[in-house]
Every structure is written in C-alpha cells, then in structure tokens.
Design a protein around this motif. Structure first.
Motif, PDB file in Angstrom:
ATOM      1  N   ARG A   1      -2.945   6.693  -9.521  1.00  0.00           N
ATOM      2  CA  ARG A   1      -2.978   5.327  -8.974  1.00  0.00           C
ATOM      3  C   ARG A   1      -4.337   4.996  -8.371  1.00  0.00           C
ATOM      4  O   ARG A   1      -4.741   3.837  -8.332  1.00  0.00           O
ATOM      5  N   ASN A   2      -5.037   6.013  -7.897  1.00  0.00           N
ATOM      6  CA  ASN A   2      -6.324   5.787  -7.236  1.00  0.00           C
ATOM      7  C   ASN A   2      -7.511   6.148  -8.114  1.00  0.00           C
ATOM      8  O   ASN A   2      -8.647   6.221  -7.643  1.00  0.00           O
TER       9      ASN A   2
ATOM     10  N   GLU B   1      -9.181   2.354   0.898  1.00  0.00           N
ATOM     11  CA  GLU B   1      -7.764   2.096   1.208  1.00  0.00           C
ATOM     12  C   GLU B   1      -6.919   2.603   0.044  1.00  0.00           C
ATOM     13  O   GLU B   1      -6.445   1.833  -0.789  1.00  0.00           O
TER      14      GLU B   1
ATOM     15  N   ASP C   1      -3.933   3.956  -2.367  1.00  0.00           N
ATOM     16  CA  ASP C   1      -2.503   3.673  -2.534  1.00  0.00           C
ATOM     17  C   ASP C   1      -1.732   4.968  -2.271  1.00  0.00           C
ATOM     18  O   ASP C   1      -1.851   5.939  -3.024  1.00  0.00           O
TER      19      ASP C   1
ATOM     20  N   SER D   1       1.695   4.776  -1.538  1.00  0.00           N
ATOM     21  CA  SER D   1       3.087   4.332  -1.522  1.00  0.00           C
ATOM     22  C   SER D   1       4.046   5.304  -2.197  1.00  0.00           C
ATOM     23  O   SER D   1       5.245   5.293  -1.925  1.00  0.00           O
TER      24      SER D   1
ATOM     25  N   ARG E   1      -0.753   8.367   4.975  1.00  0.00           N
ATOM     26  CA  ARG E   1       0.063   7.175   4.725  1.00  0.00           C
ATOM     27  C   ARG E   1       0.539   6.554   6.031  1.00  0.00           C
ATOM     28  O   ARG E   1       0.486   5.330   6.213  1.00  0.00           O
TER      29      ARG E   1
ATOM     30  N   GLN F   1      -2.286   4.860   7.831  1.00  0.00           N
ATOM     31  CA  GLN F   1      -2.591   3.602   7.160  1.00  0.00           C
ATOM     32  C   GLN F   1      -1.605   2.518   7.579  1.00  0.00           C
ATOM     33  O   GLN F   1      -1.998   1.371   7.836  1.00  0.00           O
TER      34      GLN F   1
END
Length: 300
Positions: free
Chosen positions: A119-120, A173, A175, A177, A285, A288
C-alpha cells in the motif's frame, strides 16, 4: 477468564527472581501484551524445558537422513496435501493452545506486513493474504502458500520498481489501516491434556516432516525464506524511516544461504520478529490516530 501463566502467579522473590517474569515486565522491545504472555507461558512450559533438548537432536538427525533419501528419490516427488493434513492433525491434538494461537496469528501478521509495504509502495503490487480462522484451514497448503507468497511478493515488488524506475522511500503519512489484531482467540484453541507440546519442539518436529513430504526445492526455498526477514524489515524501515529497529532481526544476510539443520530455531526467531514488527506498526498506527484526533481502534 484467561489462565494466569505460572511465572506471573507467584509474584517476585528477590532471593529467587523468576527470569520469565523479568522478560515479561521488560518493555525494551515492542510486543503485544497478550502475545508476550502467551509466548512466555509457552517458553516456560515443562515441554520446552524437558522435551525440546531431546526433540532437537532427533529432528536434526532426521533432516540429514531425509536429505540422503532425497538424493536417491525422484526430485519432483511431493505430498503437499498429506503434509498439511498431518500438520493440522498434530496442531489439533498435541500442540499447546498458546503455540497454536501464535502459529495461526503468524499467517495474518505476515499478510498484513506485506499489504502495508504494498500500500505504501510507489508502484501497485498484488498480494495474496492468508487469514485462517481455525486450525482446519491449515490443511489447504497454507504453510507452503505462505512461503510462496513471500518470494512472489519480493519478485513482483522489485520487478515493478525496476520497470518504473522507482524505489521504496520514506512515506510521511503511511497507510497503516491494514494493521489490526487478528480475529483469533487464545481461548478457542484446543486445550486437552494431550495438547502439551511447546512451540519450539513442535517446529523442530515439523521441519523434517516438511522436508520428507515436499520436494527438495520446496524445502530449500521454505527454509531460506527465513533470511528474507531482513529484506522485509528493510522495506518497512525505509517506509517508516526507522532503520534503528532492524537490530531486532536475527535472520540476516539473504545472499548467504544457511544450513537447513537450524531451520527450526530460525523459524522461531522469524515468528518473534514478525510479532515485533507488527507491534511496532500497531504503535505507529495508534500514534497516527492520536495525532489526527482520532481514537486508536483495533479489530476484536
């Protein structure tokens, strides 16, 4: 009610300090609280103390004997479905609940870590997440697919990066999630009198069975996938700009293959480093979420 591990049940005696209690109370390395309790309960079991010293040399002798058999046997002879049925049967009937819980968690955590990197990444990368909910799910070639997933991910990621002239880099930043606690309960694991075998003894016994029932190529690939711990750690550290945490890794130097004789011990280290990376990502996480004014959340 969760059972209280023996090392926590008797308190602290300064004249006879409990080493397991010291490791439990130590906060120098990231590890989920429930995972640490389960890990140390398993590590301090009588099986770990009295069974492992006999199991380990026996298992390593079998690895040498099976390697000789593999030299003489057809190289493509494999019984993956039988292997995974045996592994699931052994887990269901003989392995401690803490060890079974940690094994099933590992598939979830490994999938989440790869998804985090994907994802990153500056390029899209396909993943194949494994999310077992019960021991029976292991029967579907899960251990073998877990190893294939790791190699396929490294190849796909780096091929895409090369094709697009890109490289992994720090993400301000990221992700996070996908980083969640797996929906697995320790209380749901088999807890019969015969479920006595600790994690390390189980892994040592599984390793020669794994070798016997897979091709030599599959077994070599599986054992040497452990040395990709540093590779995956570097990917995560690059995204987070947190390379100091690579000190937690023990399986290093992927370009220098190691003997398969120590695969059981190295697999235990692999499981622990995965738990620590997941705990580190979970803390990031939560930080954040707090910085954004949100309440840190997690899966049940």
């Amino acid at each position: 009610m969760k059972p209280t591990p023996d090392f926590m049940a008797h308190g602290h005696d300064p004249r006879d300090p409990n080493p397991w209690l010291a490791m439990y109370l130590d906060q120098s390395t990231p590890l989920d609280e429930e995972v640490k309790r389960a890990w140390l309960a398993d590590s301090s079991s009588w099986s770990r103390q009295f069974v492992l010293p006999f199991v380990r040399p026996f298992a390593r002798t079998l690895i040498v004997l099976f390697q000789i058999i593999k030299v003489l046997a057809p190289r493509k002879l494999a019984f993956s479905r039988l292997l995974h049925r045996l592994l699931a049967w052994g887990m269901e009937n003989f392995i401690r609940p803490e060890a079974n819980w940690l094994i099933l968690r590992h598939f979830h955590l490994g999938s989440q870590v790869l998804e985090f990197i994907a994802r990153n990444s500056p390029v899209p990368v396909a993943t194949n997440p494994l999310r077992p909910t019960a021991i029976a799910d292991v029967r579907e070639d899960m251990f073998l697919v877990h190893d294939l997933n790791l190699y396929n991910f490294v190849i796909r990621l780096n091929q895409a990066l090369r094709d697009n002239g890109q490289q992994l880099q720090h993400v301000a930043e990221p992700d996070l999630s996908m980083i969640q606690q797996p929906p697995l309960a320790l209380a749901d694991m088999p807890r019969r009198r015969r479920n006595f075998l600790d994690l390390q003894s189980s892994i040592e016994l599984f390793t020669p069975i794994y070798q016997l029932l897979l091709t030599d190529s599959d077994f070599w690939r599986a054992t040497n996938s452990l040395q990709l711990d540093e590779t995956i750690g570097l990917y995560a550290a690059t995204i987070l700009d947190a390379r100091s945490h690579l000190i937690l890794l023990n399986n290093r130097h992927p370009l220098v293959p190691m003997s398969t004789l120590r695969a059981g011990f190295r697999l235990t280290l692999h499981g622990l480093s995965t738990e620590m990376l997941h705990a580190f990502l979970s803390a990031k996480r939560d930080q954040q979420a707090t910085a954004a004014g949100r309440e840190p959340t997690d899966a049940a």
